[in-house]
Design a protein around this motif. Structure first.
Motif, PDB file in Angstrom:
ATOM      1  N   GLY A 182     -10.689 -44.910   2.192  1.00  0.00           N
ATOM      2  CA  GLY A 182      -9.460 -45.681   2.357  1.00  0.00           C
ATOM      3  C   GLY A 182      -8.223 -44.827   2.130  1.00  0.00           C
ATOM      4  O   GLY A 182      -8.322 -43.637   1.795  1.00  0.00           O
ATOM      5  N   ALA A 238     -10.649 -42.964   7.013  1.00  0.00           N
ATOM      6  CA  ALA A 238     -11.431 -43.983   7.726  1.00  0.00           C
ATOM      7  C   ALA A 238     -10.871 -44.153   9.131  1.00  0.00           C
ATOM      8  O   ALA A 238      -9.704 -44.499   9.289  1.00  0.00           O
ATOM      9  CB  ALA A 238     -11.361 -45.306   6.968  1.00  0.00           C
ATOM     10  N   GLU A 253     -10.330 -45.832  12.945  1.00  0.00           N
ATOM     11  CA  GLU A 253     -10.037 -47.227  13.305  1.00  0.00           C
ATOM     12  C   GLU A 253     -11.300 -48.049  13.568  1.00  0.00           C
ATOM     13  O   GLU A 253     -11.351 -49.235  13.286  1.00  0.00           O
ATOM     14  CB  GLU A 253      -9.122 -47.252  14.531  1.00  0.00           C
ATOM     15  CG  GLU A 253      -7.698 -46.874  14.144  1.00  0.00           C
ATOM     16  CD  GLU A 253      -6.862 -46.419  15.320  1.00  0.00           C
ATOM     17  OE1 GLU A 253      -7.443 -46.056  16.369  1.00  0.00           O
ATOM     18  OE2 GLU A 253      -5.624 -46.420  15.182  1.00  0.00           O
ATOM     19  N   TRP A 281     -13.988 -47.765  12.030  1.00  0.00           N
ATOM     20  CA  TRP A 281     -14.546 -48.116  10.718  1.00  0.00           C
ATOM     21  C   TRP A 281     -13.801 -49.320  10.134  1.00  0.00           C
ATOM     22  O   TRP A 281     -14.405 -50.289   9.675  1.00  0.00           O
ATOM     23  CB  TRP A 281     -14.444 -46.911   9.773  1.00  0.00           C
ATOM     24  CG  TRP A 281     -14.671 -47.281   8.339  1.00  0.00           C
ATOM     25  CD1 TRP A 281     -13.748 -47.791   7.468  1.00  0.00           C
ATOM     26  CD2 TRP A 281     -15.903 -47.247   7.613  1.00  0.00           C
ATOM     27  NE1 TRP A 281     -14.324 -48.062   6.259  1.00  0.00           N
ATOM     28  CE2 TRP A 281     -15.646 -47.735   6.325  1.00  0.00           C
ATOM     29  CE3 TRP A 281     -17.200 -46.841   7.948  1.00  0.00           C
ATOM     30  CZ2 TRP A 281     -16.629 -47.830   5.345  1.00  0.00           C
ATOM     31  CZ3 TRP A 281     -18.188 -46.928   6.961  1.00  0.00           C
ATOM     32  CH2 TRP A 281     -17.894 -47.420   5.689  1.00  0.00           C
ATOM     33  N   THR A 282     -12.455 -49.244  10.133  1.00  0.00           N
ATOM     34  CA  THR A 282     -11.689 -50.315   9.476  1.00  0.00           C
ATOM     35  C   THR A 282     -11.883 -51.644  10.206  1.00  0.00           C
ATOM     36  O   THR A 282     -11.969 -52.693   9.565  1.00  0.00           O
ATOM     37  CB  THR A 282     -10.190 -49.961   9.382  1.00  0.00           C
ATOM     38  OG1 THR A 282      -9.731 -49.518  10.654  1.00  0.00           O
ATOM     39  CG2 THR A 282      -9.948 -48.880   8.362  1.00  0.00           C
ATOM     40  N   GLU A 339      -2.599 -52.171  10.486  1.00  0.00           N
ATOM     41  CA  GLU A 339      -3.012 -52.317   9.079  1.00  0.00           C
ATOM     42  C   GLU A 339      -2.722 -53.699   8.514  1.00  0.00           C
ATOM     43  O   GLU A 339      -3.534 -54.281   7.808  1.00  0.00           O
ATOM     44  CB  GLU A 339      -2.268 -51.291   8.225  1.00  0.00           C
ATOM     45  CG  GLU A 339      -3.015 -50.015   8.046  1.00  0.00           C
ATOM     46  CD  GLU A 339      -2.144 -48.962   7.393  1.00  0.00           C
ATOM     47  OE1 GLU A 339      -1.098 -49.297   6.808  1.00  0.00           O
ATOM     48  OE2 GLU A 339      -2.521 -47.786   7.487  1.00  0.00           O
ATOM     49  N   TYR A 387      -9.169 -50.610   1.304  1.00  0.00           N
ATOM     50  CA  TYR A 387      -8.475 -50.290   2.567  1.00  0.00           C
ATOM     51  C   TYR A 387      -7.146 -51.025   2.706  1.00  0.00           C
ATOM     52  O   TYR A 387      -6.475 -50.881   3.709  1.00  0.00           O
ATOM     53  CB  TYR A 387      -9.378 -50.621   3.767  1.00  0.00           C
ATOM     54  CG  TYR A 387     -10.649 -49.822   3.687  1.00  0.00           C
ATOM     55  CD1 TYR A 387     -10.697 -48.532   4.203  1.00  0.00           C
ATOM     56  CD2 TYR A 387     -11.750 -50.308   3.002  1.00  0.00           C
ATOM     57  CE1 TYR A 387     -11.833 -47.767   4.063  1.00  0.00           C
ATOM     58  CE2 TYR A 387     -12.888 -49.546   2.857  1.00  0.00           C
ATOM     59  CZ  TYR A 387     -12.924 -48.274   3.374  1.00  0.00           C
ATOM     60  OH  TYR A 387     -14.027 -47.516   3.221  1.00  0.00           O
TER      61      TYR A 387
END
Ligand SMILES: Cc1cc2nc3c(=O)[nH]c(=O)nc-3n(C[C@H](O)[C@H](O)[C@H](O)COP(=O)(O)OP(=O)(O)OC[C@H]3O[C@@H](n4cnc5c(N)ncnc54)[C@H](O)[C@@H]3O)c2cc1C
Lengths: 202, 383
Positions: free
Chosen positions: A37, A80, A82, A84-85, A151, A196
């Motif tokens: 994160g 991380a 994108e 992944w998030t 985000e 995150y």
């Protein structure tokens, strides 16, 4: 297939049916990365830790006999990707669906007087709230590709899932506090979201 | 505003100091609940171990700056808030009469009270309170644990779940059924050394210090002199009789939620000094919510101490709101820190885990909402 076209369906299903560790391992496998994160935190199932000798273990959590580590590695902050998030939101969403299933089973088998708790209007309303939140999250996720949601949009989805999970946990009664049950998975799910969720602090 | 008087303020000051000292060992206690045995000489533990005991049984009471404390509800909420603001798990790990003491005062005859409180005062002694069963918690009226006559005694059979401190305890109060129907539920004093009694702790996400257990009764022999409330009319013993005592305890559980919320709030204040204007507003709002719930809790405590008929409604209102506050504030507190706050600030994470447990102790939010509705429909708050 490019990472942009990655299908998150298996991660969602794994989270819903096989649980957090299986889904998290799949997310690692699918994206081929340990996604740290913005401040360099990540939760990993034991086994992946060997891959990262630089990281410091700052928490150890047990879930159904499996160990997970909370790692901190400032040098890898914000690594991380994108995919992944976005995958993490799918994972938490799948877990939340599984939690809803656990509630249905629990409440269907429990009674007040002689009738199932599931038939209490108050409970029906609370389950309906969870379903509505799920639909909202799913609608946001369904057409999203990595990078489509910024985000703050991802943070809002995480928060929606956390609040929904909390409502569902309450429906599981005291059993939601058992360290070997869904309540522990929700705790870890919250830790993952938190790792995150970037915030403005002075 | 309901303010504390000088006596209560003295208690608050002591409790704050004791709790802060004990909280230094909070994580150790989480890892190893047996740690509490080594903390028994600390003043906070000594106080909790001996409080509340009715004045007539306590010939050598603890005095704080000359004040004596008899366990009134306002005292209880004061202690609970202070301990929970530091570490609720530590308070719930402590020996003492706790919930059982209130029930023994309420339902026990003179001999039973003497038996119970003299043992509690003799040495640090844990007690337990066993109502919840594996198959029914909120629906306590449907409990199935049975007490069946067998010659000149009774046999206790069944199972209880989530029973705090039972593995450390010497004795406690168990609710069981002698016959069908609401009047068939009775309360008995049960010693943990009796054959057929087992208590197995299991780990929890929060409040691990409380060490909740699965309890089993396998033909446990109970003598008639251990049956609580035998001298009372059927409507005043058992579960029906216990309700009044439980209502009086409830503001204390609400104060645990309040204290946890305050602890998380104070943590933010201490750790985040340079706040943005927006953050200052948010933190001020948290402070207002905490004070507002504190007033609600004290209002319920005042009702408990005055035997006010609105107590049941007020206590449920306070408990429902305080458990909600505890969850909201502990989750909101992470917003004052960067990503990974939950891993980086384990104390704050602990408050958040502990807050979850408050929801269930002494009844869930839904049940208290139903109680508040009952108060509304019966005009219990009309004044
Ligand atoms: C840390 C901790 C310590 C505890 N200590 C003790 C102890 O020392 N002794 C003891 O006896 N018990 C203890 N308990 C148990 C606690 O009292 C129960 O967990 C609580 O009463 C809820 O019961 P349950 O868990 O069976 O939930 P359930 O009764 O199964 O409830 C499940 C869900 O249904 C809801 N619900 C239930 N009935 C209704 C209704 N009629 N209408 C609408 N919604 C409803 C509830 O609100 C909840 O959301 C403890 C629990 C915890 C977590």
């Amino acid at each position: 297939m490019t990472l942009r076209d990655l299908s998150y369906a298996p991660i969602r299903v794994a989270a819903r049916t096989d649980g957090l560790v299986a889904a998290l391992s799949l997310l690692h496998e699918t994206t081929g990365t340990v996604g740290y994160g913005p401040e360099g935190h990540v939760i990993v199932p034991r086994g992946l830790i060997e891959a990262d000798p630089e990281a410091e273990v700052i928490d150890t959590i047990e879930l159904h006999g499996r160990l997970l580590y909370g790692l901190h590695c400032p040098g890898r902050s914000g690594q991380a990707p994108e995919e992944w998030t976005l995958g993490l939101v799918w994972l938490r969403y799948g877990l939340s669906e599984g939690l809803l299933e656990s509630c249905m089973t629990y409440l269907g088998g429990r009674t007040v007087g002689n009738s199932p708790l599931l038939l209490q209007q108050m409970i029906k309303g609370q389950l309906a709230e969870a379903v509505i939140a799920h639909l909202e999250v799913l609608t946001a996720l369904e057409d999203a590709h990595p990078g489509d949601l910024d985000e703050s949009a991802l943070a809002a989805l995480h928060q929606r899932i956390t609040r929904t999970d909390r409502g569902l946990l309450r429906l599981l009664g005291g059993s939601s506090l058992c360290a070997d049950g869904p309540g522990q998975a929700v705790h870890i799910s919250e830790l993952m979201a938190d790792a995150y969720t970037k915030r403005q602090t002075t | 505003m309901i303010e504390l008087n000088e006596r209560q303020s003295t208690l608050r000051a002591y409790a704050r100091e004791w709790a802060t000292e004990l909280a230094k060992r909070a994580f150790e206690l989480e890892r190893s609940p047996e740690l509490v045995h080594r903390l028994l000489d600390l003043p906070g533990m000594v106080f909790l171990a001996r409080t509340p005991v009715p004045a007539e049984y306590d010939r050598d009471p603890i005095l704080l700056d000359g004040h004596r404390y008899d366990g009134g509800s306002m005292e209880r909420v004061t202690i609970c808030e202070e301990f929970a603001a530091a570490d609720a798990g530590m308070m719930l790990a402590a020996p003492g009469p706790s919930m059982s003491g209130v029930l023994v005062s309420q339902l026990g005859d003179k001999a039973q009270q003497e038996w119970f409180f003299s043992r509690v005062l003799e040495r640090p002694t844990w007690t337990f309170f066993a109502l919840t069963e594996p198959d029914r918690g909120s629906d306590a009226g449907g409990l199935q644990t049975s007490l069946v006559p067998d010659g000149d005694r009774l046999l206790l059979n069944g199972a209880k779940r989530f029973i705090g401190n039972a593995a450390r305890a010497s004795f406690g109060v168990v609710f069981a059924r002698t016959k069908p129907g609401p009047l068939g539920v009775v309360a008995a004093l049960v010693e943990t050394s009796l054959r057929g009694f087992t208590a197995t702790p299991f780990p929890t996400v929060g409040l691990r210090g409380n060490q909740v257990t699965d309890v089993r009764f396998d033909n446990v022999e109970i003598t008639m002199d251990r049956m609580l409330g035998a001298h009372l009319s059927p409507t005043r013993r058992g579960l029906l009789g216990a309700v009044r005592g439980l209502n009086k305890l409830r503001p204390g559980v609400a104060a645990l939620g309040l204290g946890i919320a305050r602890g998380a709030y104070e943590y933010v204040r201490a750790e985040r000094r340079d706040l943005t204007a927006w953050e200052r507003c948010e933190l001020d709002e948290m402070a207002r919510d905490i004070e507002s719930v504190r007033q609600l809790v004290r209002r319920a405590a005042t009702a408990a101490d005055a035997d006010d008929p609105a107590l049941a409604t007020l206590a449920s209102a306070a408990k429902a709101r305080a458990s909600q506050l505890a969850e909201e504030i502990t989750l909101g507190a992470f917003g004052f820190f960067g990503a990974g706050a939950r891993l980086q600030h384990p104390r704050l994470d602990k408050y958040a885990r502990d807050a979850r447990a408050v929801e269930y102790m002494e009844g869930t939010r839904n049940i208290h909402h139903l109680n508040v509705f009952q108060g509304l429909s019966r005009r219990r708050l009309a004044s």
